[in-house]
Motif scaffolding. Structure first.
Motif, PDB file in Angstrom:
ATOM      1  N   GLU A   5      13.408 -25.991 127.857  1.00  0.00           N
ATOM      2  CA  GLU A   5      14.646 -26.722 127.543  1.00  0.00           C
ATOM      3  C   GLU A   5      14.968 -27.724 128.649  1.00  0.00           C
ATOM      4  OE1 GLU A   5      16.908 -23.228 124.987  1.00  0.00           O
ATOM      5  OE2 GLU A   5      17.373 -23.469 127.118  1.00  0.00           O
ATOM      6  N   LEU A   6      14.741 -27.339 129.896  1.00  0.00           N
ATOM      7  CA  LEU A   6      14.946 -28.256 131.014  1.00  0.00           C
ATOM      8  C   LEU A   6      14.039 -29.475 130.873  1.00  0.00           C
ATOM      9  CD1 LEU A   6      16.069 -29.007 133.834  1.00  0.00           C
ATOM     10  CD2 LEU A   6      14.231 -27.606 134.797  1.00  0.00           C
ATOM     11  N   ILE A   7      12.789 -29.230 130.568  1.00  0.00           N
ATOM     12  CA  ILE A   7      11.831 -30.325 130.394  1.00  0.00           C
ATOM     13  C   ILE A   7      12.258 -31.232 129.244  1.00  0.00           C
ATOM     14  CG2 ILE A   7       9.447 -30.856 129.731  1.00  0.00           C
ATOM     15  CD1 ILE A   7       8.661 -28.283 131.326  1.00  0.00           C
ATOM     16  N   ALA A   8      12.678 -30.640 128.133  1.00  0.00           N
ATOM     17  CA  ALA A   8      13.121 -31.433 126.979  1.00  0.00           C
ATOM     18  C   ALA A   8      14.321 -32.306 127.328  1.00  0.00           C
ATOM     19  CB  ALA A   8      13.453 -30.512 125.809  1.00  0.00           C
ATOM     20  N   ARG A   9      15.273 -31.776 128.080  1.00  0.00           N
ATOM     21  CA  ARG A   9      16.448 -32.575 128.473  1.00  0.00           C
ATOM     22  C   ARG A   9      16.070 -33.712 129.407  1.00  0.00           C
ATOM     23  NH1 ARG A   9      21.817 -28.873 129.351  1.00  0.00           N
ATOM     24  NH2 ARG A   9      21.823 -27.934 127.294  1.00  0.00           N
ATOM     25  N   LEU A  10      15.139 -33.427 130.324  1.00  0.00           N
ATOM     26  CA  LEU A  10      14.707 -34.479 131.240  1.00  0.00           C
ATOM     27  C   LEU A  10      13.964 -35.583 130.498  1.00  0.00           C
ATOM     28  CD1 LEU A  10      13.571 -32.335 134.297  1.00  0.00           C
ATOM     29  CD2 LEU A  10      15.555 -33.848 134.161  1.00  0.00           C
ATOM     30  N   LEU A  17       9.396 -41.896 130.519  1.00  0.00           N
ATOM     31  CA  LEU A  17       8.407 -40.955 131.042  1.00  0.00           C
ATOM     32  C   LEU A  17       7.805 -40.127 129.911  1.00  0.00           C
ATOM     33  CD1 LEU A  17      10.317 -39.564 134.153  1.00  0.00           C
ATOM     34  CD2 LEU A  17       8.473 -41.250 134.144  1.00  0.00           C
ATOM     35  N   TYR A  18       6.530 -39.813 130.040  1.00  0.00           N
ATOM     36  CA  TYR A  18       5.872 -38.949 129.069  1.00  0.00           C
ATOM     37  C   TYR A  18       6.245 -37.493 129.332  1.00  0.00           C
ATOM     38  CZ  TYR A  18       2.827 -42.906 128.023  1.00  0.00           C
ATOM     39  OH  TYR A  18       2.348 -44.125 127.649  1.00  0.00           O
ATOM     40  N   GLN A  19       6.259 -36.703 128.265  1.00  0.00           N
ATOM     41  CA  GLN A  19       6.616 -35.293 128.400  1.00  0.00           C
ATOM     42  C   GLN A  19       5.652 -34.572 129.337  1.00  0.00           C
ATOM     43  OE1 GLN A  19       7.333 -33.065 124.840  1.00  0.00           O
ATOM     44  NE2 GLN A  19       7.273 -31.110 125.912  1.00  0.00           N
ATOM     45  N   ARG A  20       4.366 -34.874 129.249  1.00  0.00           N
ATOM     46  CA  ARG A  20       3.388 -34.187 130.107  1.00  0.00           C
ATOM     47  C   ARG A  20       3.642 -34.490 131.585  1.00  0.00           C
ATOM     48  NH1 ARG A  20       0.258 -38.452 127.851  1.00  0.00           N
ATOM     49  NH2 ARG A  20      -0.489 -39.859 129.485  1.00  0.00           N
ATOM     50  N   ASP A  21       4.120 -35.712 131.887  1.00  0.00           N
ATOM     51  CA  ASP A  21       4.428 -36.058 133.274  1.00  0.00           C
ATOM     52  C   ASP A  21       5.657 -35.308 133.769  1.00  0.00           C
ATOM     53  OD1 ASP A  21       2.263 -37.761 133.327  1.00  0.00           O
ATOM     54  OD2 ASP A  21       3.452 -39.540 132.801  1.00  0.00           O
ATOM     55  N   VAL A  22       6.687 -35.219 132.930  1.00  0.00           N
ATOM     56  CA  VAL A  22       7.901 -34.486 133.295  1.00  0.00           C
ATOM     57  C   VAL A  22       7.564 -33.011 133.497  1.00  0.00           C
ATOM     58  CG1 VAL A  22      10.188 -33.764 132.515  1.00  0.00           C
ATOM     59  CG2 VAL A  22       9.435 -36.112 132.147  1.00  0.00           C
ATOM     60  N   GLU A  23       6.733 -32.466 132.617  1.00  0.00           N
ATOM     61  CA  GLU A  23       6.335 -31.064 132.736  1.00  0.00           C
ATOM     62  C   GLU A  23       5.577 -30.834 134.044  1.00  0.00           C
ATOM     63  OE1 GLU A  23       3.967 -27.742 130.073  1.00  0.00           O
ATOM     64  OE2 GLU A  23       4.468 -29.681 129.201  1.00  0.00           O
ATOM     65  N   ARG A  24       4.716 -31.741 134.402  1.00  0.00           N
ATOM     66  CA  ARG A  24       3.957 -31.639 135.650  1.00  0.00           C
ATOM     67  C   ARG A  24       4.900 -31.708 136.858  1.00  0.00           C
ATOM     68  NH1 ARG A  24       0.070 -35.983 135.512  1.00  0.00           N
ATOM     69  NH2 ARG A  24      -0.777 -34.798 133.783  1.00  0.00           N
ATOM     70  N   ILE A  25       5.896 -32.579 136.801  1.00  0.00           N
ATOM     71  CA  ILE A  25       6.860 -32.712 137.898  1.00  0.00           C
ATOM     72  C   ILE A  25       7.648 -31.419 138.071  1.00  0.00           C
ATOM     73  CG2 ILE A  25       8.999 -33.870 138.594  1.00  0.00           C
ATOM     74  CD1 ILE A  25       7.800 -36.418 137.221  1.00  0.00           C
ATOM     75  N   VAL A  26       8.168 -30.872 136.973  1.00  0.00           N
ATOM     76  CA  VAL A  26       8.947 -29.635 137.030  1.00  0.00           C
ATOM     77  C   VAL A  26       8.091 -28.487 137.561  1.00  0.00           C
ATOM     78  CG1 VAL A  26      10.142 -27.902 135.627  1.00  0.00           C
ATOM     79  CG2 VAL A  26      10.592 -30.332 135.257  1.00  0.00           C
TER      80      VAL A  26
END
Length: 93
Positions: A5-10, A17-26
């Protein structure tokens, strides 16, 4: 809120930003916090709080079912102390 959910909000807040990049950052942030705590360091995020490791010495405990005494070994546990800004925000100031 869970990590997905955090990743989805970001991703919603940062459409460039791509979802995979946000997921990698988190995941990287969480991994760095975990590594620092495992090394015995303290992690402070100003305005949010501080993560640290507390030492709990060994003690004698009791089995609640049988009443038998049990030796509980020493251990290290994660500890979080809220920052001033977070505490004030939660208490409506």
């Amino acid at each position: 809120m869970i990590k997905s959910e955090l990743i989805a909000r970001l991703v919603e807040a940062n459409p460039h930003l791509y979802q995979r990049d946000v997921e990698r950052i988190v995941n990287t942030i969480f991994e760095e916090i975990t590594t620092a705590l495992a090394d015995g360091n303290r992690v402070e995020l100003r305005g949010f709080g501080a993560f640290s490791v507390k030492h709990r010495p060994s003690r004698v405990g009791r089995n609640p079912r049988t009443g038998e005494t049990v030796n509980v070994p020493e251990k290290h546990v994660p500890y979080f102390k809220t920052g001033k800004d977070l505490r004030e925000r939660l208490n409506g100031k």
